[in-house]
Design an enzyme around this catalytic site. Structure first.
Site, short mmCIF file in Angstrom:
data_model
loop_
_atom_site.label_atom_id
_atom_site.label_comp_id
_atom_site.label_asym_id
_atom_site.label_seq_id
_atom_site.Cartn_x
_atom_site.Cartn_y
_atom_site.Cartn_z
N ILE A 1 0.97 -1.12 -0.09
CA ILE A 1 0.12 0.27 0.53
C ILE A 1 1.02 1.43 0.05
CG2 ILE A 1 0.05 -0.16 2.40
CD1 ILE A 1 -2.86 1.36 2.66
N SER A 2 0.67 2.43 -1.01
CA SER A 2 1.98 2.56 -0.61
C SER A 2 1.44 4.22 -0.31
CB SER A 2 1.39 4.00 -2.46
OG SER A 2 1.06 3.56 -3.31
#
Length: 233
Positions: free
Chosen positions: A59-60
């Protein structure tokens, strides 16, 4: 500077990013405050850093999600159709859904999240169901998660006002540009080069399809994403 913006709660994290100027748009800020990263990131959810979510995916960092939304914001009006490629744990899909749905005025858009790892699309559905709002978005089909090859987009839901790609593609896939509405915008990280423009590493590209169907492409800034590839064997 970004890592100094971490918080002890979701609201504190987003407020810190806003105060630091890493998020500037008020609509984006409110949409991100409305989605608890604690439902989507398995460890240190309120740290402004990328987090592993399994299956070789991440997840960025939240500031990157903020940048993506802000580059797409003119195409994320209530009622818009959006494709989120590499939807992972479902976080940004939920944020995008907040931006294109205005329940107060009865204007509803749709966001399709697509990932080639079936376990991640299952995880995204489970994560969204952790909140009453997320559960309602899925039950009403305002959000839909699909297992498939994001490099091919999702023709069944096209055309899209906005397409977000959350993994680094080998090129600016023409298939995705073809699935844009006119006007519409594609936000995509791309490896190395395009159209003879050699560049070291990965860069974000923004591709605009104008109302007359003409295409404009712009290289924005350097990034580091996991690659957009085949599903793991």
């Amino acid at each position: 500077m970004a890592w100094y913006c971490s918080g002890s709660t979701n609201t504190e994290l987003i407020e810190n990013l806003f105060k630091a100027g890493l998020i500037e748009n008020e609509r984006v800020k409110e949409a991100m405050i409305g989605v608890d990263r604690g439902h989507y990131a398995p460890s240190r959810p309120y740290s402004d850093s990328p987090q592993p979510i399994g299956h070789g995916a991440t997840i960025s960092a939240p500031h990157m999600h903020g940048h993506a939304c802000e580059y797409l914001i003119d195409h994320l009006k209530p009622g818009a159709q959006v494709l989120d490629i590499g939807s992972g744990s479902g976080y940004l899909t939920h944020v995008l859904a907040n931006l294109v749905n205005d329940s107060g005025n009865g204007v509803h858009g749709k966001v399709i999240g697509i990932d080639h790892v079936s376990e991640l699309t299952d995880l995204a559905r489970e994560n969204m169901n952790k909140s009453e709002e997320g559960s309602e978005l899925q039950a009403s089909s305002k959000v839909q998660f699909i297992t498939g090859d994001g490099r091919l987009g999702w023709k069944e839901g096209a055309p899209y006002d906005a397409i977000h790609v959350g993994a680094a593609a080998e090129s600016l896939h023409q298939t995705l540009i073809d699935q844009l509405h006119a006007p519409g915008r594609l936000f995509i990280p791309v490896e190395t080069e395009h159209d003879g423009d050699l560049c070291e590493g990965q860069y974000i590209w923004v591709v605009d399809k104008k109302e007359d169907g003409s295409i404009e492409k712009e290289r924005i800034f350097q990034v580091s994403y996991v690659p957009l590839t085949d599903a793991p064997k």
